[in-house]
Design a protein around this motif. Sequence first.
Motif, PDB file in Angstrom:
ATOM      1  N   VAL A   7      21.998   4.318  37.406  1.00  0.00           N
ATOM      2  CA  VAL A   7      20.697   3.735  37.127  1.00  0.00           C
ATOM      3  C   VAL A   7      20.096   4.445  35.930  1.00  0.00           C
ATOM      4  CG1 VAL A   7      18.385   3.317  38.044  1.00  0.00           C
ATOM      5  CG2 VAL A   7      20.368   3.162  39.556  1.00  0.00           C
ATOM      6  N   ARG A   8      19.771   3.674  34.917  1.00  0.00           N
ATOM      7  CA  ARG A   8      19.170   4.259  33.729  1.00  0.00           C
ATOM      8  C   ARG A   8      17.654   4.298  33.883  1.00  0.00           C
ATOM      9  NH1 ARG A   8      23.704   4.298  31.164  1.00  0.00           N
ATOM     10  NH2 ARG A   8      24.847   2.644  30.233  1.00  0.00           N
ATOM     11  N   GLY A   9      17.055   5.321  33.361  1.00  0.00           N
ATOM     12  CA  GLY A   9      15.609   5.435  33.414  1.00  0.00           C
ATOM     13  C   GLY A   9      15.200   6.883  33.497  1.00  0.00           C
ATOM     14  N   PRO A  10      13.896   7.090  33.557  1.00  0.00           N
ATOM     15  CA  PRO A  10      13.390   8.467  33.616  1.00  0.00           C
ATOM     16  C   PRO A  10      13.865   9.191  34.868  1.00  0.00           C
ATOM     17  CG  PRO A  10      11.607   6.889  33.261  1.00  0.00           C
ATOM     18  CD  PRO A  10      12.836   6.105  33.554  1.00  0.00           C
ATOM     19  N   ARG A  11      14.219  10.427  34.708  1.00  0.00           N
ATOM     20  CA  ARG A  11      14.716  11.252  35.815  1.00  0.00           C
ATOM     21  C   ARG A  11      13.671  11.339  36.936  1.00  0.00           C
ATOM     22  NH1 ARG A  11      19.457  12.193  37.453  1.00  0.00           N
ATOM     23  NH2 ARG A  11      20.373  13.997  36.488  1.00  0.00           N
ATOM     24  N   ARG A  12      12.401  11.295  36.579  1.00  0.00           N
ATOM     25  CA  ARG A  12      11.335  11.414  37.584  1.00  0.00           C
ATOM     26  C   ARG A  12      11.321  10.240  38.562  1.00  0.00           C
ATOM     27  NH1 ARG A  12       7.308   7.951  35.943  1.00  0.00           N
ATOM     28  NH2 ARG A  12       7.380   7.406  33.749  1.00  0.00           N
ATOM     29  N   LEU A  13      11.990   9.123  38.200  1.00  0.00           N
ATOM     30  CA  LEU A  13      12.031   7.962  39.080  1.00  0.00           C
ATOM     31  C   LEU A  13      13.283   7.912  39.955  1.00  0.00           C
ATOM     32  CD1 LEU A  13      10.592   5.212  36.721  1.00  0.00           C
ATOM     33  CD2 LEU A  13       9.433   6.482  38.524  1.00  0.00           C
ATOM     34  N   GLU A  14      14.068   8.983  39.917  1.00  0.00           N
ATOM     35  CA  GLU A  14      15.283   9.020  40.724  1.00  0.00           C
ATOM     36  C   GLU A  14      14.999   8.820  42.217  1.00  0.00           C
ATOM     37  OE1 GLU A  14      18.982  11.969  41.822  1.00  0.00           O
ATOM     38  OE2 GLU A  14      17.926  12.274  39.938  1.00  0.00           O
ATOM     39  N   PRO A  15      13.933   9.417  42.777  1.00  0.00           N
ATOM     40  CA  PRO A  15      13.658   9.178  44.204  1.00  0.00           C
ATOM     41  C   PRO A  15      13.381   7.697  44.500  1.00  0.00           C
ATOM     42  CG  PRO A  15      12.421  11.084  43.435  1.00  0.00           C
ATOM     43  CD  PRO A  15      13.027  10.447  42.226  1.00  0.00           C
ATOM     44  N   VAL A  16      12.732   7.019  43.586  1.00  0.00           N
ATOM     45  CA  VAL A  16      12.468   5.587  43.773  1.00  0.00           C
ATOM     46  C   VAL A  16      13.784   4.818  43.749  1.00  0.00           C
ATOM     47  CG1 VAL A  16      11.336   3.558  42.772  1.00  0.00           C
ATOM     48  CG2 VAL A  16      10.163   5.760  42.767  1.00  0.00           C
ATOM     49  N   ALA A  17      14.651   5.143  42.793  1.00  0.00           N
ATOM     50  CA  ALA A  17      15.954   4.480  42.702  1.00  0.00           C
ATOM     51  C   ALA A  17      16.762   4.705  43.974  1.00  0.00           C
ATOM     52  CB  ALA A  17      16.717   4.991  41.476  1.00  0.00           C
ATOM     53  N   ARG A  18      16.735   5.916  44.492  1.00  0.00           N
ATOM     54  CA  ARG A  18      17.478   6.207  45.727  1.00  0.00           C
ATOM     55  C   ARG A  18      16.941   5.383  46.900  1.00  0.00           C
ATOM     56  NH1 ARG A  18      21.066  10.169  45.676  1.00  0.00           N
ATOM     57  NH2 ARG A  18      21.025  11.700  43.991  1.00  0.00           N
ATOM     58  N   ARG A  19      15.614   5.287  47.022  1.00  0.00           N
ATOM     59  CA  ARG A  19      15.024   4.508  48.119  1.00  0.00           C
ATOM     60  C   ARG A  19      15.385   3.031  47.993  1.00  0.00           C
ATOM     61  NH1 ARG A  19      10.642   7.931  47.210  1.00  0.00           N
ATOM     62  NH2 ARG A  19       9.411   6.296  46.246  1.00  0.00           N
ATOM     63  N   LEU A  20      15.355   2.516  46.768  1.00  0.00           N
ATOM     64  CA  LEU A  20      15.739   1.118  46.567  1.00  0.00           C
ATOM     65  C   LEU A  20      17.198   0.880  46.945  1.00  0.00           C
ATOM     66  CD1 LEU A  20      13.946   0.214  43.222  1.00  0.00           C
ATOM     67  CD2 LEU A  20      13.536  -0.797  45.466  1.00  0.00           C
ATOM     68  N   LEU A  21      18.061   1.778  46.547  1.00  0.00           N
ATOM     69  CA  LEU A  21      19.474   1.632  46.881  1.00  0.00           C
ATOM     70  C   LEU A  21      19.710   1.746  48.384  1.00  0.00           C
ATOM     71  CD1 LEU A  21      21.074   3.588  43.913  1.00  0.00           C
ATOM     72  CD2 LEU A  21      21.208   1.127  44.351  1.00  0.00           C
ATOM     73  N   GLU A  22      18.961   2.604  49.058  1.00  0.00           N
ATOM     74  CA  GLU A  22      19.080   2.742  50.509  1.00  0.00           C
ATOM     75  C   GLU A  22      18.649   1.462  51.220  1.00  0.00           C
ATOM     76  OE1 GLU A  22      16.642   6.106  51.406  1.00  0.00           O
ATOM     77  OE2 GLU A  22      18.065   7.538  50.548  1.00  0.00           O
ATOM     78  N   ARG A  23      17.702   0.760  50.613  1.00  0.00           N
ATOM     79  CA  ARG A  23      17.152  -0.462  51.224  1.00  0.00           C
ATOM     80  C   ARG A  23      17.591  -1.720  50.471  1.00  0.00           C
ATOM     81  NH1 ARG A  23      13.329   3.599  51.368  1.00  0.00           N
ATOM     82  NH2 ARG A  23      12.529   4.098  53.418  1.00  0.00           N
ATOM     83  N   LYS A  24      18.726  -1.645  49.826  1.00  0.00           N
ATOM     84  CA  LYS A  24      19.201  -2.729  48.976  1.00  0.00           C
ATOM     85  C   LYS A  24      19.220  -4.073  49.705  1.00  0.00           C
ATOM     86  CE  LYS A  24      23.210  -4.158  46.282  1.00  0.00           C
ATOM     87  NZ  LYS A  24      24.545  -3.780  45.830  1.00  0.00           N
ATOM     88  N   THR A  25      19.731  -4.098  50.917  1.00  0.00           N
ATOM     89  CA  THR A  25      19.833  -5.347  51.665  1.00  0.00           C
ATOM     90  C   THR A  25      18.456  -5.962  51.899  1.00  0.00           C
ATOM     91  OG1 THR A  25      21.852  -4.578  52.731  1.00  0.00           O
ATOM     92  CG2 THR A  25      20.695  -6.401  53.795  1.00  0.00           C
ATOM     93  N   GLN A  26      17.508  -5.138  52.345  1.00  0.00           N
ATOM     94  CA  GLN A  26      16.160  -5.641  52.602  1.00  0.00           C
ATOM     95  C   GLN A  26      15.481  -6.106  51.314  1.00  0.00           C
ATOM     96  OE1 GLN A  26      17.389  -2.698  53.668  1.00  0.00           O
ATOM     97  NE2 GLN A  26      16.614  -2.172  55.692  1.00  0.00           N
ATOM     98  N   VAL A  27      15.694  -5.370  50.226  1.00  0.00           N
ATOM     99  CA  VAL A  27      15.095  -5.738  48.942  1.00  0.00           C
ATOM    100  C   VAL A  27      15.650  -7.080  48.483  1.00  0.00           C
ATOM    101  CG1 VAL A  27      14.945  -5.126  46.487  1.00  0.00           C
ATOM    102  CG2 VAL A  27      14.570  -3.372  48.232  1.00  0.00           C
ATOM    103  N   LEU A  28      16.967  -7.256  48.574  1.00  0.00           N
ATOM    104  CA  LEU A  28      17.581  -8.518  48.156  1.00  0.00           C
ATOM    105  C   LEU A  28      17.119  -9.680  49.027  1.00  0.00           C
ATOM    106  CD1 LEU A  28      21.194  -7.337  47.262  1.00  0.00           C
ATOM    107  CD2 LEU A  28      19.355  -7.997  45.694  1.00  0.00           C
ATOM    108  N   GLN A  29      16.961  -9.443  50.324  1.00  0.00           N
ATOM    109  CA  GLN A  29      16.460 -10.495  51.214  1.00  0.00           C
ATOM    110  C   GLN A  29      15.026 -10.882  50.854  1.00  0.00           C
ATOM    111  OE1 GLN A  29      17.089  -8.667  55.055  1.00  0.00           O
ATOM    112  NE2 GLN A  29      19.102  -9.606  55.294  1.00  0.00           N
ATOM    113  N   ALA A  30      14.209  -9.892  50.567  1.00  0.00           N
ATOM    114  CA  ALA A  30      12.819 -10.169  50.193  1.00  0.00           C
ATOM    115  C   ALA A  30      12.748 -10.945  48.876  1.00  0.00           C
ATOM    116  CB  ALA A  30      12.031  -8.864  50.080  1.00  0.00           C
ATOM    117  N   LEU A  31      13.581 -10.569  47.925  1.00  0.00           N
ATOM    118  CA  LEU A  31      13.595 -11.279  46.645  1.00  0.00           C
ATOM    119  C   LEU A  31      14.081 -12.715  46.817  1.00  0.00           C
ATOM    120  CD1 LEU A  31      14.935  -8.487  44.276  1.00  0.00           C
ATOM    121  CD2 LEU A  31      12.619  -9.432  44.336  1.00  0.00           C
TER     122      LEU A  31
END
Length: 101
Positions: A7-31
């Motif tokens: 995932v490209r982006g600021p290092r400070r957003l790594e926790p957000v990226a990790r949470r999104l990846l952990e909840r990938k299925t739910q995020v994709l369903q919501a989208l």
Amino acid sequence: MDVVSLVRGPRRLEPVARRLLERKTQVLQALAFEHSEISWRVEAMRTATSRSGPLPLLLTRPDAVRGSGCCCSCGDPLGPGDRYRCPACVAAAIRVLEALP
């Protein structure tokens, strides 16, 4: 290789990226749900537009009962902060208007 390192982006957003990846299925369903909610509204509103002349009020359910606290387009209850249209109808109206010549 760590998945987050892809995932490209600021290092400070790594926790957000990790949470999104952990909840990938739910995020994709919501989208997907959001996409389907907007898509049928776009189709309903598009039928009311023409290439010339004034635009009518873009409605998704013309026969819906409307009242205080309801979306003027579909009749669904408005959420806190919504004034006239629900977020899905706002998004659909924008898409329809942007597609006009």
